[in-house]
Design an enzyme around this catalytic site. Structure first.
Site, PDB file in Angstrom:
ATOM      1  N   LYS A   9       0.699  -1.070  -0.001  1.00  0.00           N
ATOM      2  CA  LYS A   9      -0.110   0.107   0.239  1.00  0.00           C
ATOM      3  C   LYS A   9       0.966   1.247   0.053  1.00  0.00           C
ATOM      4  O   LYS A   9       2.064   1.051   0.191  1.00  0.00           O
ATOM      5  CB  LYS A   9      -1.109  -0.087   1.209  1.00  0.00           C
ATOM      6  CG  LYS A   9      -1.836  -1.241   1.201  1.00  0.00           C
ATOM      7  CD  LYS A   9      -2.795  -1.115   2.284  1.00  0.00           C
ATOM      8  CE  LYS A   9      -3.751  -2.159   2.449  1.00  0.00           C
ATOM      9  NZ  LYS A   9      -4.692  -2.467   3.659  1.00  0.00           N
ATOM     10  N   TYR A  49     -12.094  -2.783  -3.668  1.00  0.00           N
ATOM     11  CA  TYR A  49     -12.507  -3.033  -2.031  1.00  0.00           C
ATOM     12  C   TYR A  49     -14.245  -3.011  -2.081  1.00  0.00           C
ATOM     13  O   TYR A  49     -14.854  -2.696  -0.966  1.00  0.00           O
ATOM     14  CB  TYR A  49     -12.233  -1.843  -1.311  1.00  0.00           C
ATOM     15  CG  TYR A  49     -10.966  -2.164  -0.724  1.00  0.00           C
ATOM     16  CD1 TYR A  49     -10.471  -3.381  -0.222  1.00  0.00           C
ATOM     17  CD2 TYR A  49      -9.737  -1.009  -0.971  1.00  0.00           C
ATOM     18  CE1 TYR A  49      -9.155  -3.296   0.518  1.00  0.00           C
ATOM     19  CE2 TYR A  49      -8.421  -1.572  -0.586  1.00  0.00           C
ATOM     20  CZ  TYR A  49      -7.909  -2.674   0.291  1.00  0.00           C
ATOM     21  OH  TYR A  49      -6.832  -2.871   0.918  1.00  0.00           O
ATOM     22  N   ARG A 102       2.858  -6.952   9.131  1.00  0.00           N
ATOM     23  CA  ARG A 102       1.966  -5.799   9.963  1.00  0.00           C
ATOM     24  C   ARG A 102       2.478  -5.850  11.522  1.00  0.00           C
ATOM     25  O   ARG A 102       2.636  -4.842  12.025  1.00  0.00           O
ATOM     26  CB  ARG A 102       0.650  -5.917   9.937  1.00  0.00           C
ATOM     27  CG  ARG A 102      -0.097  -5.733   8.548  1.00  0.00           C
ATOM     28  CD  ARG A 102      -1.387  -6.449   8.325  1.00  0.00           C
ATOM     29  NE  ARG A 102      -2.311  -5.829   7.263  1.00  0.00           N
ATOM     30  CZ  ARG A 102      -2.996  -6.507   6.695  1.00  0.00           C
ATOM     31  NH1 ARG A 102      -3.805  -7.602   7.179  1.00  0.00           N
ATOM     32  NH2 ARG A 102      -3.619  -6.171   5.413  1.00  0.00           N
ATOM     33  N   ASN A 112      -1.738  -0.131   7.353  1.00  0.00           N
ATOM     34  CA  ASN A 112      -1.421  -1.474   7.805  1.00  0.00           C
ATOM     35  C   ASN A 112      -0.471  -2.145   6.200  1.00  0.00           C
ATOM     36  O   ASN A 112      -0.389  -3.174   6.326  1.00  0.00           O
ATOM     37  CB  ASN A 112      -2.439  -2.492   8.231  1.00  0.00           C
ATOM     38  CG  ASN A 112      -3.390  -2.498   7.263  1.00  0.00           C
ATOM     39  OD1 ASN A 112      -3.407  -2.028   5.953  1.00  0.00           O
ATOM     40  ND2 ASN A 112      -4.397  -3.439   7.360  1.00  0.00           N
ATOM     41  N   HIS A 115      -1.519  -5.535   1.454  1.00  0.00           N
ATOM     42  CA  HIS A 115      -3.110  -6.216   1.087  1.00  0.00           C
ATOM     43  C   HIS A 115      -2.621  -7.693   0.695  1.00  0.00           C
ATOM     44  O   HIS A 115      -1.748  -7.800  -0.014  1.00  0.00           O
ATOM     45  CB  HIS A 115      -3.851  -5.511   0.079  1.00  0.00           C
ATOM     46  CG  HIS A 115      -4.854  -6.301  -0.460  1.00  0.00           C
ATOM     47  ND1 HIS A 115      -6.141  -6.428   0.233  1.00  0.00           N
ATOM     48  CD2 HIS A 115      -5.022  -7.269  -1.423  1.00  0.00           C
ATOM     49  CE1 HIS A 115      -6.708  -7.442  -0.526  1.00  0.00           C
ATOM     50  NE2 HIS A 115      -6.326  -7.700  -1.652  1.00  0.00           N
ATOM     51  N   GLU A 126      -8.878 -10.741  -8.060  1.00  0.00           N
ATOM     52  CA  GLU A 126      -8.293  -9.587  -7.783  1.00  0.00           C
ATOM     53  C   GLU A 126      -7.099  -9.657  -8.903  1.00  0.00           C
ATOM     54  O   GLU A 126      -6.776  -8.698  -9.486  1.00  0.00           O
ATOM     55  CB  GLU A 126      -7.672  -9.560  -6.294  1.00  0.00           C
ATOM     56  CG  GLU A 126      -8.665  -9.224  -5.161  1.00  0.00           C
ATOM     57  CD  GLU A 126      -8.275  -9.285  -3.867  1.00  0.00           C
ATOM     58  OE1 GLU A 126      -9.005  -9.105  -3.228  1.00  0.00           O
ATOM     59  OE2 GLU A 126      -7.186  -9.611  -3.568  1.00  0.00           O
TER      60      GLU A 126
HETATM   61  P1  IDP Z   1      -7.564  -7.466   5.464  1.00  0.00           P
HETATM   62  O1  IDP Z   1      -6.800  -6.354   4.505  1.00  0.00           O
HETATM   63  O2  IDP Z   1      -6.561  -7.970   6.494  1.00  0.00           O
HETATM   64  O3  IDP Z   1      -7.928  -8.487   4.379  1.00  0.00           O
HETATM   65  P2  IDP Z   1     -10.028  -6.336   5.300  1.00  0.00           P
HETATM   66  O4  IDP Z   1     -11.101  -6.392   6.493  1.00  0.00           O
HETATM   67  O5  IDP Z   1     -10.584  -6.844   3.922  1.00  0.00           O
HETATM   68  O6  IDP Z   1      -8.731  -6.711   5.931  1.00  0.00           O
HETATM   69  O7  IDP Z   1      -9.990  -4.473   5.308  1.00  0.00           O
HETATM   70  C1  IDP Z   1      -9.466  -3.917   4.301  1.00  0.00           C
HETATM   71  C2  IDP Z   1      -8.582  -2.988   4.606  1.00  0.00           C
HETATM   72  O8  IDP Z   1      -9.410  -1.964   5.084  1.00  0.00           O
HETATM   73  C3  IDP Z   1      -7.551  -3.390   5.766  1.00  0.00           C
HETATM   74  O9  IDP Z   1      -6.327  -3.699   5.718  1.00  0.00           O
HETATM   75  C4  IDP Z   1      -7.515  -1.802   6.446  1.00  0.00           C
HETATM   76  O10 IDP Z   1      -6.539  -0.954   5.745  1.00  0.00           O
HETATM   77  C5  IDP Z   1      -8.694  -1.094   6.324  1.00  0.00           C
HETATM   78  N1  IDP Z   1      -9.647  -1.362   7.526  1.00  0.00           N
HETATM   79  C6  IDP Z   1     -10.361  -2.435   7.783  1.00  0.00           C
HETATM   80  N2  IDP Z   1     -11.003  -2.509   9.180  1.00  0.00           N
HETATM   81  C7  IDP Z   1     -10.807  -0.957   9.515  1.00  0.00           C
HETATM   82  C8  IDP Z   1     -11.336  -0.296  10.527  1.00  0.00           C
HETATM   83  O11 IDP Z   1     -11.668  -0.503  11.521  1.00  0.00           O
HETATM   84  N3  IDP Z   1     -10.880   1.133  10.415  1.00  0.00           N
HETATM   85  C9  IDP Z   1      -9.993   1.731   9.288  1.00  0.00           C
HETATM   86  N4  IDP Z   1      -9.512   0.792   8.286  1.00  0.00           N
HETATM   87  C10 IDP Z   1      -9.936  -0.483   8.274  1.00  0.00           C
HETATM   88 MG    MG Z   2      -9.429  -8.277   2.947  1.00  0.00          MG
END
Ligand code: IDP
Ligand code: MG
Length: 149
Positions: A9, A49, A102, A112, A115, A126
């Site tokens: 990212k 997303y 992470r 974080n 992805h 994807e």
């Molecule tokens: P992942 O990246 O571990 O698969 P997902 O639930 O698919 O997690 O969420 C996608 C991205 O959205 C996360 O990597 C993070 O950057 C962001 N994200 C997820 N949950 C939150 C939140 O509660 N607050 C802000 N950003 C979030």
């Molecule tokens: Mg995800």
């Protein structure tokens, strides 16, 4: 053999973590099949997303992903989808174990660093979205030293 979509990212790029992240997947024994360095448009980030469109953080997430260039990659290997997720660590960096990307390099969930596809089916989707031109087919000469078959 399985393939997964991995993206460094904008924060990972800004912080100079590209080499470190690629190294972890490479040294593990996974194969890089495609890679590009790009800044994506809002509509593209929203498509990537789409499953999270109803979440309250969706707007901020899209802003984050379009805020600078990302490194989009396809990695191949045995169980690379699930193992890739373990290499990356938990979504919330404070829950990510030390030794994961992470866990080692991130503090906030909205910064974080990386992805990774969460399932084989989403990986297919994807990869098709990010690499409609296809990936490079090649075989590592190291293969028999990493895999039993
Ligand atoms: P992942 O990246 O571990 O698969 P997902 O639930 O698919 O997690 O969420 C996608 C991205 O959205 C996360 O990597 C993070 O950057 C962001 N994200 C997820 N949950 C939150 C939140 O509660 N607050 C802000 N950003 C979030
Ligand atoms: Mg995800």
């Amino acid at each position: 053999m399985e393939s997964t979509f991995i993206m460094i990212k904008p924060d990972g790029v800004q912080r100079g973590l590209i080499g470190e992240i690629i190294s972890r997947f490479e040294k593990k024994g996974f194969y890089l099949k495609a890679m590009k360095f790009i800044t994506v448009e809002r509509s593209f980030a929203e498509k990537h997303y789409a499953d999270l469109a109803t979440k309250p953080f969706f707007g901020g997430l899209v802003e984050y992903i379009i805020s600078g260039p990302v490194v989009a990659m396809v990695w191949e290997g045995k169980d690379v989808v699930a193992t890739g997720r373990r290499i990356i660590g938990a979504t919330r960096p404070w829950e990510a174990l030390p030794g994961t990307i992470r866990g080692d390099y991130a503090v906030e969930v909205g910064r974080n660093v990386i992805h990774g596809s969460d399932a084989v089916e989403s990986a297919h989707k994807e990869i098709a979205l990010w690499f409609p031109e296809g990936v490079s087919e090649w075989k590592s000469q190291m293969h028999p030293w990493i895999y039993e078959v």
